[in-house]
Design a protein around this motif. Structure first.
Motif, PDB file in Angstrom:
ATOM      1  N   UNK A  63       0.833  -1.202   0.000  1.00  0.00           N
ATOM      2  CA  UNK A  63       0.000   0.000   0.000  1.00  0.00           C
ATOM      3  C   UNK A  63       0.870   1.257   0.000  1.00  0.00           C
ATOM      4  N   UNK A  64       1.911   1.263   0.828  1.00  0.00           N
ATOM      5  CA  UNK A  64       2.820   2.410   0.877  1.00  0.00           C
ATOM      6  C   UNK A  64       3.522   2.596  -0.467  1.00  0.00           C
ATOM      7  N   UNK A  65       3.919   1.489  -1.073  1.00  0.00           N
ATOM      8  CA  UNK A  65       4.568   1.560  -2.384  1.00  0.00           C
ATOM      9  C   UNK A  65       3.613   2.126  -3.429  1.00  0.00           C
ATOM     10  N   UNK A  66       2.355   1.642  -3.397  1.00  0.00           N
ATOM     11  CA  UNK A  66       1.358   2.142  -4.354  1.00  0.00           C
ATOM     12  C   UNK A  66       1.126   3.642  -4.147  1.00  0.00           C
ATOM     13  N   UNK A  67       1.037   4.065  -2.877  1.00  0.00           N
ATOM     14  CA  UNK A  67       0.860   5.493  -2.596  1.00  0.00           C
ATOM     15  C   UNK A  67       2.042   6.296  -3.109  1.00  0.00           C
ATOM     16  N   UNK A  68       3.251   5.815  -2.821  1.00  0.00           N
ATOM     17  CA  UNK A  68       4.443   6.550  -3.273  1.00  0.00           C
ATOM     18  C   UNK A  68       4.530   6.547  -4.790  1.00  0.00           C
ATOM     19  N   UNK A  74       2.087  11.519 -10.001  1.00  0.00           N
ATOM     20  CA  UNK A  74       1.469  12.844  -9.911  1.00  0.00           C
ATOM     21  C   UNK A  74       2.533  13.932  -9.955  1.00  0.00           C
ATOM     22  N   UNK A  75       3.633  13.713  -9.258  1.00  0.00           N
ATOM     23  CA  UNK A  75       4.719  14.696  -9.260  1.00  0.00           C
ATOM     24  C   UNK A  75       5.299  14.842 -10.666  1.00  0.00           C
ATOM     25  N   UNK A  76       5.431  13.724 -11.368  1.00  0.00           N
ATOM     26  CA  UNK A  76       5.956  13.778 -12.731  1.00  0.00           C
ATOM     27  C   UNK A  76       5.011  14.558 -13.636  1.00  0.00           C
ATOM     28  N   UNK A  77       3.708  14.318 -13.492  1.00  0.00           N
ATOM     29  CA  UNK A  77       2.721  15.036 -14.298  1.00  0.00           C
ATOM     30  C   UNK A  77       2.766  16.524 -13.980  1.00  0.00           C
ATOM     31  N   UNK A  78       2.818  16.843 -12.690  1.00  0.00           N
ATOM     32  CA  UNK A  78       2.871  18.247 -12.286  1.00  0.00           C
ATOM     33  C   UNK A  78       4.145  18.899 -12.811  1.00  0.00           C
ATOM     34  N   UNK A  79       5.251  18.181 -12.743  1.00  0.00           N
ATOM     35  CA  UNK A  79       6.518  18.718 -13.224  1.00  0.00           C
ATOM     36  C   UNK A  79       6.457  18.972 -14.726  1.00  0.00           C
TER      37      UNK A  79
END
Length: 177
Positions: A63-68, A74-79
């Motif tokens: 779950x933590x891996x999926x969240x990260x 999302x960070x890549x898209x935002x970047x």
């Protein structure tokens, strides 16, 4: 003195115990089997708990891996979006706006037409851009036609001039006595 030399070095002799009765031996064997069964049951319970803990930990890590992973995507898209926006801003800063360019072109055409036609500027105030562009194109075509005619004329004059230079100067009649 002999006692001082042998101190603590005597042989230990175990006393013989009487043999247990048959009932006592059977009871001991049953108790041993029960203890063994309890140990095995506790080991199974512990291993089940360990497996459950391991599964829970694996689920939590997944779950933590999926969240990260989602955060990273999302960070890549935002970047990417931010870099596109930065590039668009830089491009807009480098290029003047289309309206500015259109107004600049209109002003250039009006100034040319004022000079070429000798018309006052007030004539072009309410005139549509398309009409101004037609007039400008027409005048430019005329000018290009004039230019090609002028270039041809200058070429012919140069040829004549070259021909005149190669011939000796004619002597004028007035200079001969």
């Amino acid at each position: 003195m002999e006692d001082a030399k042998r101190k603590g070095k005597e042989k230990m002799v175990e006393s013989e115990q009487p043999l247990k009765k048959k009932n006592q031996i059977e009871l001991d064997e049953e108790v041993a089997k029960q203890l063994q069964a309890e140990l095995e049951k506790e080991e199974q319970i512990q291993s089940a708990k360990d497996r459950k803990l391991a599964l829970d930990m694996a689920k939590r890590l997944n779950e933590e891996f999926q969240k990260s992973l989602k955060i990273a995507v999302a960070a890549k898209i935002v970047t990417k979006k931010a870099s596109r926006q930065r590039m668009a801003v830089k491009q807009r800063q480098r290029q003047p706006s289309k309206t500015f360019l259109a107004n600049q072109e209109r002003r250039k055409m009006i100034n040319f037409l004022k000079g070429a036609l000798g018309v006052p500027e007030g004539m072009f105030t309410n005139m549509a851009y398309g009409r101004i562009k037609k007039l400008y194109s027409k005048e430019m075509a005329n000018l290009k036609g004039d230019f090609t005619q002028r270039v041809e004329f200058e070429r012919q004059m140069k040829e004549r001039h070259d021909l005149n230079i190669q011939q000796p100067f004619p002597e004028s009649e007035e200079t001969t006595p």
